[in-house]
Design a protein around this motif. Structure first.
Motif, PDB file in Angstrom:
ATOM      1  N   SER A 131       1.190  -1.242  -0.506  1.00 25.54           N
ATOM      2  CA  SER A 131       0.042   0.228   0.173  1.00 25.54           C
ATOM      3  C   SER A 131       0.980   1.495  -0.215  1.00 25.54           C
ATOM      4  CB  SER A 131      -0.524   0.359   1.277  1.00 25.54           C
ATOM      5  OG  SER A 131      -2.164  -1.080   1.781  1.00 25.54           O
ATOM      6  N   HIS A 132       0.424   2.248  -0.279  1.00 23.28           N
ATOM      7  CA  HIS A 132       1.182   3.648  -0.536  1.00 23.28           C
ATOM      8  C   HIS A 132       1.585   4.014   0.821  1.00 23.28           C
ATOM      9  CE1 HIS A 132       1.960   7.942  -0.942  1.00 23.28           C
ATOM     10  NE2 HIS A 132       3.240   7.704  -2.516  1.00 23.28           N
ATOM     11  N   PRO A 133       2.001   4.586   1.368  1.00 23.61           N
ATOM     12  CA  PRO A 133       1.973   4.694   2.907  1.00 23.61           C
ATOM     13  C   PRO A 133       1.216   5.990   3.294  1.00 23.61           C
ATOM     14  CG  PRO A 133       4.398   4.667   1.708  1.00 23.61           C
ATOM     15  CD  PRO A 133       3.636   4.605   1.366  1.00 23.61           C
ATOM     16  N   MET A 134       0.470   6.972   2.558  1.00 22.28           N
ATOM     17  CA  MET A 134      -0.546   7.941   2.198  1.00 22.28           C
ATOM     18  C   MET A 134      -1.547   7.219   2.717  1.00 22.28           C
ATOM     19  SD  MET A 134       0.981  11.029   3.343  1.00 22.28           S
ATOM     20  CE  MET A 134      -0.244  11.979   2.854  1.00 22.28           C
ATOM     21  N   THR A 173       5.130   8.801  15.479  1.00 20.94           N
ATOM     22  CA  THR A 173       4.906   6.875  15.387  1.00 20.94           C
ATOM     23  C   THR A 173       4.309   5.682  14.594  1.00 20.94           C
ATOM     24  OG1 THR A 173       4.938   7.443  17.846  1.00 20.94           O
ATOM     25  CG2 THR A 173       5.153   4.882  17.060  1.00 20.94           C
ATOM     26  N   ILE A 174       2.857   6.635  13.993  1.00 18.74           N
ATOM     27  CA  ILE A 174       2.935   6.063  12.971  1.00 18.74           C
ATOM     28  C   ILE A 174       3.350   6.191  11.507  1.00 18.74           C
ATOM     29  CG2 ILE A 174       0.318   6.200  11.317  1.00 18.74           C
ATOM     30  CD1 ILE A 174      -1.040   7.153  14.511  1.00 18.74           C
ATOM     31  N   VAL A 175       4.127   7.509  11.467  1.00 23.91           N
ATOM     32  CA  VAL A 175       4.396   7.512  10.007  1.00 23.91           C
ATOM     33  C   VAL A 175       5.712   7.180   9.824  1.00 23.91           C
ATOM     34  CG1 VAL A 175       6.361   8.484   8.801  1.00 23.91           C
ATOM     35  CG2 VAL A 175       4.355  10.053   9.705  1.00 23.91           C
ATOM     36  N   ALA A 176       6.430   6.559  10.978  1.00 20.69           N
ATOM     37  CA  ALA A 176       7.631   5.137  11.504  1.00 20.69           C
ATOM     38  C   ALA A 176       7.101   3.472  10.803  1.00 20.69           C
ATOM     39  CB  ALA A 176       8.249   5.368  12.579  1.00 20.69           C
ATOM     40  N   LYS A 180       8.287   0.649   8.276  1.00 25.41           N
ATOM     41  CA  LYS A 180       8.266  -0.911   9.097  1.00 25.41           C
ATOM     42  C   LYS A 180       7.747  -1.220   8.149  1.00 25.41           C
ATOM     43  CE  LYS A 180      12.006   0.603  11.111  1.00 25.41           C
ATOM     44  NZ  LYS A 180      13.118  -0.035  11.045  1.00 25.41           N
ATOM     45  N   TYR A 181       5.820  -1.673   8.250  1.00 27.61           N
ATOM     46  CA  TYR A 181       5.327  -2.017   7.389  1.00 27.61           C
ATOM     47  C   TYR A 181       5.907  -2.611   6.505  1.00 27.61           C
ATOM     48  CZ  TYR A 181       1.245  -4.443   6.908  1.00 27.61           C
ATOM     49  OH  TYR A 181      -0.301  -6.016   5.868  1.00 27.61           O
ATOM     50  N   SER A 182       5.710  -1.546   5.379  1.00 26.39           N
ATOM     51  CA  SER A 182       6.013  -1.584   4.079  1.00 26.39           C
ATOM     52  C   SER A 182       7.638  -2.266   3.990  1.00 26.39           C
ATOM     53  CB  SER A 182       6.031  -0.253   3.657  1.00 26.39           C
ATOM     54  OG  SER A 182       7.227   0.575   3.158  1.00 26.39           O
ATOM     55  N   ILE A 183       8.329  -2.393   4.597  1.00 23.49           N
ATOM     56  CA  ILE A 183       9.559  -2.857   4.685  1.00 23.49           C
ATOM     57  C   ILE A 183       9.628  -4.327   5.289  1.00 23.49           C
ATOM     58  CG2 ILE A 183      11.302  -1.197   3.793  1.00 23.49           C
ATOM     59  CD1 ILE A 183      12.152  -0.666   6.449  1.00 23.49           C
ATOM     60  N   GLY A 184       8.456  -4.413   5.791  1.00 20.58           N
ATOM     61  CA  GLY A 184       8.394  -5.735   6.702  1.00 20.58           C
ATOM     62  C   GLY A 184       9.438  -6.311   8.278  1.00 20.58           C
ATOM     63  N   GLN A 185      10.034  -5.025   8.358  1.00 14.98           N
ATOM     64  CA  GLN A 185      10.706  -4.659  10.109  1.00 14.98           C
ATOM     65  C   GLN A 185       9.487  -4.540  10.894  1.00 14.98           C
ATOM     66  OE1 GLN A 185      14.072  -2.043   9.946  1.00 14.98           O
ATOM     67  NE2 GLN A 185      15.301  -3.352   8.421  1.00 14.98           N
TER      68      GLN A 185
END
Ligand code: ACO
Length: 435
Positions: A131-134, A173-176, A180-185
């Motif tokens: 998903s696009h992070p936005m 916190t939410i942006v980070a 992290k979710y998008s790169i699987g960390q």
């Protein structure tokens, strides 16, 4: 507001309407047209609000012709040089800069709200990884209202205050988490002994398996990006927040609407587009191809725009662009990238454009986005996260403007009118006779 006499409108067969003119502390006077429709039966027509002040505000002042930006009266250059982001947040929210004790207390309160509800963290699993992070930001920030029911009474100033703290503290916190979710960390919990921007950098780039080392030059650059984007008077996303808030919607929902508006390429998405443009040009030959590219930009049929150039309000050099160029140099020096080809390309493009009649006659100058993409890229922030960083910075401006609106006795639900030019009244024809 100073009463500055009257403006007289002549209309119809020799009729006239007198309307009061008000002056602010600086900037253009305004004509109060609120009685216009009641007295004349006519609306004004102003698509894009080119000549319409939608509110009175004490927060931010821009003189687009002179290239001036003031937060609560203080020039952006001084704030970006002498203050940190949380001081600027305090200023925007409260009208004055904090003294040492107020700053300590404000920073402490923000730090105590940095964690998000554990259940909110699970919400992320519902989004596709690609998903696009936005898209994630719009959903997750909107969902905050489902978690913080105890502060949703907008008529209560202490509820508004706690919501403001929650939003300012939780956005990093939410942006980070979105990143992290998008790169699987794994998500990194905030660390409250770090300052606001260091904490954000750690949540973005740290991993639980290792200590994160804070680089003060890079942190200061991020902090400056946040300061420069913190507010910008009645721009599209801020007006969206005010309009959503005018119906009594809760602050989390209003900020989510601001994030949605900011996502557009003509607004917050421009730094992404500006960097992409530089990367494409670099691939096609870089500095050698600048003149050819500028020729394409000037050709209206090409559909190509010089992204990061031009601004609805600034018809002079955007003061934030100057500061961002300075920060860009500092960051590249710190990272040993003095010869960064993208920075060189941006400078070459800027030079050619600033000397070209097309740009000069249209008063098109670099805006803040022209250099902010290069800085963010150097900080290690991926392009898809640029607008999220912007939304993190702008959240305080949105809240300050939303709060000002709620406290304004003249506030009404926003309801623009229109010039209807569609079909006049007609009857629904039977299906068989429709063309
Ligand atoms: N490249 C080439 N030509 C441009 C550019 C550009 N970046 N910007 C404006 N122009 C031209 C227009 O084609 C128009 O030319 P014309 O008079 O011959 O028709 C003239 O300059 C005036 O442009 P408008 O679009 O009417 O100006 P407006 O104030 O409505 O638009 C905007 C401002 C949307 C920012 C525009 O300059 C643009 O699209 N710039 C690129 C995107 C960008 O960088 N956006 C960031 C905005 S800053 C922010 O949101 C933080």
């Amino acid at each position: 507001m100073d009463n500055k006499g009257k403006a007289v409108l002549s209309y119809g067969d020799g009729k006239t309407l007198e309307m009061p003119v008000y002056g602010g502390t600086i900037g253009p006077d305004v004509i109060d047209i609120r009685a216009l429709y009641g007295k004349t039966g006519m609306f004004t027509y102003d698509p894009g609000f080119l000549s319409t002040a939608s509110c009175a505000s004490k927060i931010t002042y821009i003189d687009g012709d002179a290239g001036v930006l003031l937060y609560r009266g203080y020039p952006i250059e001084q704030l970006a040089t002498h203050c940190d982001f949380l001081e600027v947040c305090y200023l925007l929210l409260n009208g004055e800069l904090p003294n040492a004790e107020q700053k300590k207390s404000f920073d402490w309160t923000v730090a105590r709200h940095t964690m998000v509800h554990e259940q909110l963290a699970r919400l992320f699993q519902g989004f596709r990884r690609d998903s696009h992070p936005m898209a994630v930001m719009v959903g997750v920030v909107g969902a905050l209202s489902a978690f913080y029911h105890d502060s949703l009474d907008i008529a209560n100033p202490s509820h508004r205050e706690i919501s403001a703290f929650r939003l300012i503290a939780k956005l990093p916190t939410i942006v980070a988490m979105a990143y992290k979710y998008s790169i699987g960390q794994p998500f990194m919990y905030p660390k409250n002994n770090l300052d606001y921007s260091s904490n954000f950098m750690r949540m973005m780039f740290g991993v639980p398996a290792e200590e994160y080392e804070v680089n003060p030059v890079l942190v200061r650059a991020l902090d400056r990006i946040l300061i420069l984007h913190a507010d910008h008077e009645q721009n599209a996303s801020t007006s969206t927040v005010r309009l959503a808030g005018s119906s009594g919607a809760n602050p989390f929902a209003c900020i989510a609407s601001g994030i949605a508006c900011l996502w557009g390429p003509a607004h917050g998405g421009a730094n992404e587009a500006a960097l992409q443009m530089l990367l494409d040009l670099q691939k096609e030959g870089g500095v050698e191809k600048v003149s050819e590219f500028v020729k394409k930009v000037k050709d209206k049929n090409s559909g190509v725009k010089l992204m990061g150039f031009g601004h609805r309000v600034y018809k002079n050099y955007d003061p934030r662009a100057k500061l961002m160029q300075e920060t860009c140099r500092e960051v590249l020096d710190e990272l040993g990238l003095h010869n960064d080809p993208l920075f060189k390309l941006a400078m070459a493009l800027e030079k050619v454009a600033l000397e070209d009649e097309y740009f000069v006659s249209r008063k098109l100058y670099p805006n803040v986005d022209f250099y902010s993409g290069i800085v963010q890229r150097a900080l290690g922030i991926p392009v898809s996260m640029f607008t999220c960083i912007f939304s993190l910075a702008r959240t305080v401006g949105w809240i300050a403007q939303w709060n000002e609106m709620i406290s304004d006795p003249e506030q009404k639900i926003g309801r623009p009118r229109q010039l209807y030019n569609g079909a006049v009244k007609r009857d629904v024809p039977p299906m068989a006779t429709r063309g």
